[in-house]
Design an enzyme around this catalytic site. Structure first.
Site, PDB file in Angstrom:
ATOM      1  N   SER A  13       0.836  -1.210   0.000  1.00 30.82           N
ATOM      2  CA  SER A  13       0.000   0.000   0.000  1.00 30.82           C
ATOM      3  C   SER A  13       0.874   1.265   0.000  1.00 30.82           C
ATOM      4  O   SER A  13       0.489   2.288  -0.582  1.00 30.82           O
ATOM      5  CB  SER A  13      -0.974   0.012   1.179  1.00 30.82           C
ATOM      6  N   ASN A  14       2.043   1.191   0.611  1.00 30.30           N
ATOM      7  CA  ASN A  14       2.949   2.358   0.564  1.00 30.30           C
ATOM      8  C   ASN A  14       3.543   2.525  -0.833  1.00 30.30           C
ATOM      9  O   ASN A  14       3.700   3.652  -1.304  1.00 30.30           O
ATOM     10  CB  ASN A  14       4.053   2.236   1.615  1.00 30.30           C
ATOM     11  N   MET A  44      10.786  -6.923   4.330  1.00 30.88           N
ATOM     12  CA  MET A  44      10.941  -7.608   5.613  1.00 30.88           C
ATOM     13  C   MET A  44      12.347  -8.145   5.897  1.00 30.88           C
ATOM     14  O   MET A  44      12.548  -8.836   6.892  1.00 30.88           O
ATOM     15  CB  MET A  44       9.920  -8.764   5.709  1.00 30.88           C
ATOM     16  N   LEU A  63      16.533  -7.485   6.568  1.00 31.49           N
ATOM     17  CA  LEU A  63      17.507  -6.475   6.994  1.00 31.49           C
ATOM     18  C   LEU A  63      18.637  -6.437   5.968  1.00 31.49           C
ATOM     19  O   LEU A  63      19.113  -7.487   5.536  1.00 31.49           O
ATOM     20  CB  LEU A  63      18.046  -6.915   8.363  1.00 31.49           C
ATOM     21  N   ASN A  71      13.186   4.225   5.163  1.00 31.30           N
ATOM     22  CA  ASN A  71      12.190   3.227   5.556  1.00 31.30           C
ATOM     23  C   ASN A  71      11.023   3.927   6.253  1.00 31.30           C
ATOM     24  O   ASN A  71      11.191   5.025   6.805  1.00 31.30           O
ATOM     25  CB  ASN A  71      12.832   2.213   6.516  1.00 31.30           C
ATOM     26  N   HIS A 114       8.211   3.250   9.286  1.00 25.71           N
ATOM     27  CA  HIS A 114       7.952   2.351  10.416  1.00 25.71           C
ATOM     28  C   HIS A 114       6.667   2.786  11.126  1.00 25.71           C
ATOM     29  O   HIS A 114       6.486   3.976  11.414  1.00 25.71           O
ATOM     30  CB  HIS A 114       9.138   2.379  11.398  1.00 25.71           C
TER      31      HIS A 114
HETATM   32  C1  GRF Z   1       3.781  -0.606   6.866  1.00 26.16           C
HETATM   33  O1  GRF Z   1       2.980  -0.534   8.009  1.00 26.16           O
HETATM   34  C2  GRF Z   1       5.170  -0.102   7.151  1.00 26.16           C
HETATM   35  O2  GRF Z   1       5.196   0.876   8.151  1.00 26.16           O
HETATM   36  C3  GRF Z   1       5.890  -1.336   7.619  1.00 26.16           C
HETATM   37  O3  GRF Z   1       5.355  -2.389   6.849  1.00 26.16           O
HETATM   38  C4  GRF Z   1       4.035  -2.046   6.438  1.00 26.16           C
HETATM   39  C5  GRF Z   1       3.984  -2.229   4.956  1.00 26.16           C
HETATM   40  O4  GRF Z   1       2.692  -2.091   4.436  1.00 26.16           O
HETATM   41  N1  GRF Z   1       7.313  -1.163   7.476  1.00 26.16           N
HETATM   42  P1  GRF Z   1       2.468  -2.058   2.874  1.00 26.16           P
HETATM   43  O5  GRF Z   1       3.082  -3.344   2.294  1.00 26.16           O
HETATM   44  O6  GRF Z   1       3.123  -0.838   2.322  1.00 26.16           O
HETATM   45  O7  GRF Z   1       0.975  -2.055   2.691  1.00 26.16           O
END
Ligand code: GRF
Length: 200
Positions: free
Chosen positions: A12-13, A89, A91, A106, A108
């Site tokens: 979604s990001n 996911m 590192l 990133n 968070h």
């Molecule tokens: C988000 O909540 C971000 O803060 C975290 O992982 C999630 C990713 O969501 N790092 P999406 O895949 O962008 O929907």
């Protein structure tokens, strides 16, 4: 700025960045989407937006350094200047951090340094804190650790559940992340002894 977005899941990001780019809110071009998971929904979003994808399975490499080196080859081949992690996911090894120093960010879902790790939203609810939020930060070798660029706070209501809080946090992420990218594009972000200064 030519960017690569790294994903592992829903994306979604990634979508928010694609949308900000197509609306002209940011000038960066997403030249590549990298995923460690071949079934990540984010890959469908990238394909729909006609962005090249690169799926690479860490299990096929003997070390994380070797894995990152292979990714770097691809990034250099595509002239990638900047890396945006969006739910990636894994590192990074020091190989990647050295290849892109101060060029990786990133998002968070908590106010770092509170609630590092993969269950930040649930951890904030369980801790019964009154406020949580979203952090955009530079990435270094340690988990959720680099210099903080932007943070936005959010009050946790007694009526909030994991679902409602997740929804609110994601909505903040989707506006805060493009905002941070825009600041970086415009050379408004300076790191001074691990502290980020934002120029006006
Ligand atoms: C988000 O909540 C971000 O803060 C975290 O992982 C999630 C990713 O969501 N790092 P999406 O895949 O962008 O929907």
């Amino acid at each position: 700025m030519k960017i690569a977005v790294f994903v592992s899941g829903n994306g979604s990001n990634l979508q928010a960045i694609i949308d900000a780019s197509s609306k002209g809110e940011i000038s960066s071009q997403i030249s590549l989407v990298v995923s460690n998971k071949k079934d990540a929904y984010a890959l469908e979003r990238a394909q729909k937006a006609e962005i090249e994808t690169f799926v690479i399975d860490p299990k096929e490499y003997s070390s994380r350094q070797e894995y990152d080196t292979k990714i770097i080859e691809k990034l250099k081949d595509k002239n990638i200047e900047f890396i945006v992690l969006a739910g990636y996911m894994l590192l990074f090894s020091e190989v990647m951090i050295q290849a892109y120093p101060d060029k990786i960010i990133n998002v968070h879902p908590a106010l770092l340094p509170a609630f590092k790790g993969t269950h930040a939203i649930k951890d904030a609810i369980d801790a019964k804190v009154k406020e949580t939020g979203v952090t955009i930060h530079f990435v270094d070798e340690k988990l959720d650790n680099g210099p903080i660029i932007l943070q936005e706070t959010l009050a946790i209501q007694t009526t909030d559940t994991l679902d409602t809080l997740e929804e609110k946090i994601h909505a903040i992420e989707h506006t805060l992340y493009p905002k941070a990218i825009k600041l970086i594009e415009n050379n408004k972000v300076i790191i001074n002894e691990r502290r980020v200064e934002l120029l006006s």
